[in-house]
Design an enzyme around this catalytic site. Sequence first.
Site, PDB file in Angstrom:
ATOM      1  N   HIS A   1     -10.739  -2.155   2.491  1.00  0.00           N
ATOM      2  CA  HIS A   1     -10.946  -1.293   3.656  1.00  0.00           C
ATOM      3  C   HIS A   1     -12.393  -0.821   3.745  1.00  0.00           C
ATOM      4  O   HIS A   1     -12.949  -0.692   4.845  1.00  0.00           O
ATOM      5  CB  HIS A   1     -10.001  -0.100   3.557  1.00  0.00           C
ATOM      6  CG  HIS A   1     -10.054   0.825   4.733  1.00  0.00           C
ATOM      7  ND1 HIS A   1     -10.668   2.056   4.675  1.00  0.00           N
ATOM      8  CD2 HIS A   1      -9.568   0.697   5.994  1.00  0.00           C
ATOM      9  CE1 HIS A   1     -10.553   2.655   5.852  1.00  0.00           C
ATOM     10  NE2 HIS A   1      -9.894   1.858   6.670  1.00  0.00           N
TER      11      HIS A   1
ATOM     12  N   ARG B   1      -8.051  -0.143  -0.857  1.00  0.00           N
ATOM     13  CA  ARG B   1      -9.132   0.757  -0.445  1.00  0.00           C
ATOM     14  C   ARG B   1     -10.489   0.067  -0.503  1.00  0.00           C
ATOM     15  O   ARG B   1     -11.355   0.303   0.337  1.00  0.00           O
ATOM     16  CB  ARG B   1      -9.163   1.995  -1.351  1.00  0.00           C
ATOM     17  CG  ARG B   1      -7.950   2.891  -1.305  1.00  0.00           C
ATOM     18  CD  ARG B   1      -7.703   3.549   0.019  1.00  0.00           C
ATOM     19  NE  ARG B   1      -8.821   4.323   0.512  1.00  0.00           N
ATOM     20  CZ  ARG B   1      -8.738   5.120   1.575  1.00  0.00           C
ATOM     21  NH1 ARG B   1      -7.594   5.258   2.217  1.00  0.00           N
ATOM     22  NH2 ARG B   1      -9.781   5.782   1.998  1.00  0.00           N
TER      23      ARG B   1
ATOM     24  N   SER C   1      -4.960  -0.479  10.203  1.00  0.00           N
ATOM     25  CA  SER C   1      -5.949  -1.030   9.262  1.00  0.00           C
ATOM     26  C   SER C   1      -5.272  -1.536   7.998  1.00  0.00           C
ATOM     27  O   SER C   1      -5.501  -2.669   7.553  1.00  0.00           O
ATOM     28  CB  SER C   1      -6.984   0.037   8.895  1.00  0.00           C
ATOM     29  OG  SER C   1      -7.769   0.393   9.998  1.00  0.00           O
TER      30      SER C   1
END
Length: 211
Positions: A45, A42, A19
């Site tokens: 994501h 983050r 990822s």
Amino acid sequence: MGRRRYDYLRDPEAIYRASFAAIEAACDFGVLPKSLRGVAARLVHACGMEDIVADLAYSPEVALAARKALEDGAPVLVDAGMVDVGIARPLLPAANPVICTLHDPQAADLARRLGTTRSAAAVELWPPHLDGAVVAIGNAPTALFHLLERLEDWAAHPAAILAFPVGFIGAAESKEALIEAAPAPYLALRGRRGGSALAAAAVNALGGARP
């Protein structure tokens, strides 16, 4: 006839590595200060949209300010229960309290008295916890607007404001108001996009989440 089987990654660590490798390949984090690149990863994501990097607005010192506040044990003030539950308590460096006043019985009465939303009225209950806190707003533009209004009067000020209110009414405008006023170091996602998952992801990243 046999059961259908799909070819997909099942190992959590392999999924994690793949990822963030994909995110690094898709995004130009070089436009951000080094202190914010992990936070931005983050955020990408959390929402799956690499183009949000270009819409991030921030004070250069926001990551340092938020991290220091968390390390010093500061509380995290949130506008919604979804932000609250999205914050990974084990990642917080000092067992920091996460405070959501939205469902405090006083909030509904204050909302009626002030003629505003419960999310905005809940901000009225923040002053005892506000000074040096990290604020994470992931839902309500009215909470961010109300906070900005009250910070003009309150002596207590947060260490950092992480602003991700979402929606078509007031979300973009509230974040632009934050950027213009800058009453504390801030990180915001310009425009209508945002949400509780992004606000929680920002807190988790600043608290010490990988990467």
